[in-house]
Design a protein around this motif. Structure first.
Motif, PDB file in Angstrom:
ATOM      1  N   VAL A   1     -23.868  -1.491 -25.752  1.00 34.58           N
ATOM      2  CA  VAL A   1     -24.592  -2.125 -26.400  1.00 34.58           C
ATOM      3  C   VAL A   1     -26.214  -1.694 -26.416  1.00 34.58           C
ATOM      4  O   VAL A   1     -27.336  -1.527 -27.252  1.00 34.58           O
ATOM      5  N   LEU A   2     -26.016  -0.049 -25.961  1.00 35.33           N
ATOM      6  CA  LEU A   2     -27.610   0.362 -25.932  1.00 35.33           C
ATOM      7  C   LEU A   2     -27.263   0.863 -28.134  1.00 35.33           C
ATOM      8  O   LEU A   2     -28.683   1.046 -28.187  1.00 35.33           O
ATOM      9  N   GLU A   3     -25.875   1.529 -28.101  1.00 37.56           N
ATOM     10  CA  GLU A   3     -26.250   1.383 -29.452  1.00 37.56           C
ATOM     11  C   GLU A   3     -26.413   0.656 -30.308  1.00 37.56           C
ATOM     12  O   GLU A   3     -27.889   1.661 -31.134  1.00 37.56           O
ATOM     13  N   ARG A   4     -26.410  -0.147 -30.129  1.00 36.65           N
ATOM     14  CA  ARG A   4     -26.427  -1.350 -31.239  1.00 36.65           C
ATOM     15  C   ARG A   4     -28.205  -1.826 -31.398  1.00 36.65           C
ATOM     16  O   ARG A   4     -28.348  -2.524 -31.960  1.00 36.65           O
ATOM     17  N   VAL A   5     -28.227  -1.695 -29.962  1.00 35.07           N
ATOM     18  CA  VAL A   5     -29.721  -2.248 -29.907  1.00 35.07           C
ATOM     19  C   VAL A   5     -31.229  -0.770 -29.622  1.00 35.07           C
ATOM     20  O   VAL A   5     -31.992  -1.345 -30.646  1.00 35.07           O
ATOM     21  N   ASN A   6     -30.859   0.604 -29.590  1.00 32.54           N
ATOM     22  CA  ASN A   6     -31.789   1.314 -29.832  1.00 32.54           C
ATOM     23  C   ASN A   6     -31.366   1.670 -31.780  1.00 32.54           C
ATOM     24  O   ASN A   6     -32.742   2.267 -31.707  1.00 32.54           O
ATOM     25  N   SER A   7     -30.506   1.420 -32.068  1.00 26.54           N
ATOM     26  CA  SER A   7     -30.861   1.443 -33.421  1.00 26.54           C
ATOM     27  C   SER A   7     -31.388   0.811 -33.920  1.00 26.54           C
ATOM     28  O   SER A   7     -31.823   1.297 -34.716  1.00 26.54           O
ATOM     29  N   ARG A   8     -31.916  -0.622 -33.291  1.00 22.14           N
ATOM     30  CA  ARG A   8     -32.151  -1.381 -34.422  1.00 22.14           C
ATOM     31  C   ARG A   8     -34.399  -1.051 -33.499  1.00 22.14           C
ATOM     32  O   ARG A   8     -34.857  -1.267 -34.391  1.00 22.14           O
TER      33      ARG A   8
END
Length: 212
Positions: A129-136
């Motif tokens: 979750v952190l990877e996809r959210v942080n990128s955006r």
């Protein structure tokens, strides 16, 4: 040095929230009456903040909350699936009280440091979750430096993102409180991120508790 004013709101209440049911990325429920009142309370709280841009997840409860706030500012909001809530796999739609033991085991696994663990049935791990959210979110923050931004997000996701921002390990994400309609505030400069407040709820006082 430009300062970016960041507000984060948790979406308003849904029927699933009221009934204590797991509501992750796989459940796309609308706001109930209380949830719509909470969204209006968010609008009233932020109406003097000169919001420049509003962002939400692609889930209905987040978009409906964002739409109510956006109407106050006479602007459009932008939604992104990367900002969606964690997928809770086989727990989606089930009452928390019915799976309490299993949920506690998952929480212990995360608190013991295994934040790569994902719930069976297509669930996501906190790290995923952190990877996809942080990128955006980094993309949005970089593109709107110096602006005042509002993100309308989800409970577990807020815990994950704010733990990262505050320098906590994801195993400590339970330290971040969340409730429907709560607000969070941060100030971001070129090389620093300063917390304004966490889990502000006084704007929700006096809201009638309504179903439907």
């Amino acid at each position: 040095m430009s300062t970016t004013d960041i507000y984060i709101a948790r979406h308003g209440e849904t029927k699933y929230n009221r009934e204590g049911k797991m509501q992750g990325r796989g459940i796309d429920a609308p706001l109930n009456k209380t949830g719509r009142l909470q969204a209006r309370a968010i609008s009233d709280e932020l109406k003097d903040k000169s919001i420049d841009h509003i962002f939400s997840s692609s889930l209905v409860r987040s978009m409906e909350t964002a739409e109510i706030v956006a109407w106050t500012f006479r602007m459009k909001y932008h939604s992104y699936p990367e900002l969606d809530e964690m997928n809770f796999g086989k727990f989606e739609g089930r009452a928390s009280k019915d799976i309490e033991q299993e949920l506690n085991e998952v929480h212990r696994t995360w608190q013991n440091g295994n934040t790569d663990y994902a719930i069976d049935g297509g669930g996501e791990s906190p790290v995923m979750v952190l990877e996809r959210v942080n990128s955006r979110m980094n993309n949005i923050l970089n593109n709107h430096s110096g602006s005042t931004l509002l993100f309308v997000l989800h409970g577990r996701l807020i815990r994950i993102v704010l733990s990262h921002w505050l320098g906590y390990p994801l195993s400590d994400m339970h330290r971040i409180e969340h409730s429907n309609g709560a607000l969070y505030h941060f100030l971001k400069n070129d090389n620093s991120l300063e917390m304004g407040y966490l889990h502000k709820t006084d704007h929700l006082e006096g809201i009638m508790d309504e179903e439907g």
